[in-house]
Design an enzyme around this catalytic site. Structure first.
Site, PDB file in Angstrom:
ATOM      1  N   HIS A 100      16.989  43.306  17.605  1.00 22.54           N
ATOM      2  CA  HIS A 100      15.893  44.055  18.219  1.00 22.54           C
ATOM      3  C   HIS A 100      15.986  45.505  17.788  1.00 22.54           C
ATOM      4  CE1 HIS A 100      19.333  43.610  20.930  1.00 22.54           C
ATOM      5  NE2 HIS A 100      19.124  44.868  21.276  1.00 22.54           N
ATOM      6  N   HIS A 102      15.109  49.104  18.956  1.00 21.56           N
ATOM      7  CA  HIS A 102      14.722  49.926  20.102  1.00 21.56           C
ATOM      8  C   HIS A 102      13.762  51.019  19.617  1.00 21.56           C
ATOM      9  CE1 HIS A 102      18.090  48.782  22.973  1.00 21.56           C
ATOM     10  NE2 HIS A 102      18.649  48.412  21.839  1.00 21.56           N
TER      11      HIS A 102
HETATM   12  P1  AMP Z   1      21.359  46.147  22.986  1.00 24.48           P
HETATM   13  O1  AMP Z   1      22.373  46.726  23.943  1.00 24.48           O
HETATM   14  O2  AMP Z   1      21.088  46.979  21.801  1.00 24.48           O
HETATM   15  O3  AMP Z   1      21.699  44.712  22.643  1.00 24.48           O
HETATM   16  O4  AMP Z   1      19.989  46.137  23.782  1.00 24.48           O
HETATM   17  C1  AMP Z   1      19.590  45.105  24.633  1.00 24.48           C
HETATM   18  C2  AMP Z   1      18.496  45.660  25.485  1.00 24.48           C
HETATM   19  O5  AMP Z   1      17.798  44.579  26.068  1.00 24.48           O
HETATM   20  C3  AMP Z   1      18.982  46.544  26.637  1.00 24.48           C
HETATM   21  O6  AMP Z   1      18.405  47.833  26.506  1.00 24.48           O
HETATM   22  C4  AMP Z   1      18.504  45.811  27.883  1.00 24.48           C
HETATM   23  O7  AMP Z   1      18.080  46.684  28.886  1.00 24.48           O
HETATM   24  C5  AMP Z   1      17.364  44.974  27.337  1.00 24.48           C
HETATM   25  N1  AMP Z   1      17.071  43.758  28.064  1.00 24.48           N
HETATM   26  C6  AMP Z   1      17.946  42.795  28.465  1.00 24.48           C
HETATM   27  N2  AMP Z   1      17.298  41.786  29.058  1.00 24.48           N
HETATM   28  C7  AMP Z   1      15.977  42.098  29.015  1.00 24.48           C
HETATM   29  C8  AMP Z   1      14.786  41.455  29.456  1.00 24.48           C
HETATM   30  N3  AMP Z   1      14.823  40.265  30.062  1.00 24.48           N
HETATM   31  N4  AMP Z   1      13.603  42.076  29.247  1.00 24.48           N
HETATM   32  C9  AMP Z   1      13.559  43.284  28.640  1.00 24.48           C
HETATM   33  N5  AMP Z   1      14.640  43.936  28.188  1.00 24.48           N
HETATM   34  C10 AMP Z   1      15.834  43.360  28.383  1.00 24.48           C
END
Ligand code: AMP
Length: 114
Positions: A100, A102
């Protein structure tokens, strides 16, 4: 991947605030926003980490970056500026193992990141 939360969002099994989508990517608001705009751009297809990308994924990655640009315009943060980040594996701060991008904006970012 049945146990991947982002695959479940792609399939519509988990709720998400989707703000942008194409045939190959979707973008939705981060559940724990770290900025006034915090959107995640993901490929519909499951790819666990940046390390798993193959040369044939180059155009998909380009689509993700263009989706981030489109989101920034849509959110009204393109001109003032924004940050895009991809975390990879544990030391990179990755917590969800479906790649993903950001997209963060709406406030002044600092450097170095934590
Ligand atoms: P990372 O730490 O780079 O893997 O980012 C994962 C991101 O996904 C974090 O910023 C979380 O807040 C976000 N996240 C986790 N679960 C969900 C969800 N169900 N919907 C939207 N964002 C999510």
């Amino acid at each position: 991947m049945a146990d991947c939360i982002f695959c479940r969002i792609v399939k519509g099994e988990l709720p998400a605030q989707i703000v942008y989508e194409t045939e190959s990517v979707i973008a939705f608001r981060d559940l724990h926003a770290q900025a006034p705009t915090h959107v995640l751009v993901i490929p519909r297809r499951h790819i666990a980490t940046l390390n798993d990308l193959m040369p044939e994924d180059a155009s998909l990655m380009g689509e993700m970056v263009l989706a981030a640009q489109a989101v920034a315009h849509q959110e009204g943060i393109a001109d003032q500026g924004y940050r895009t980040i991809m975390n990879c594996n544990l030391a990179g701060g990755q917590t969800v193992y479906h790649i993903h991008l950001h997209v963060l904006g709406g406030r002044q970012m600092t450097w170095p990141p934590g």
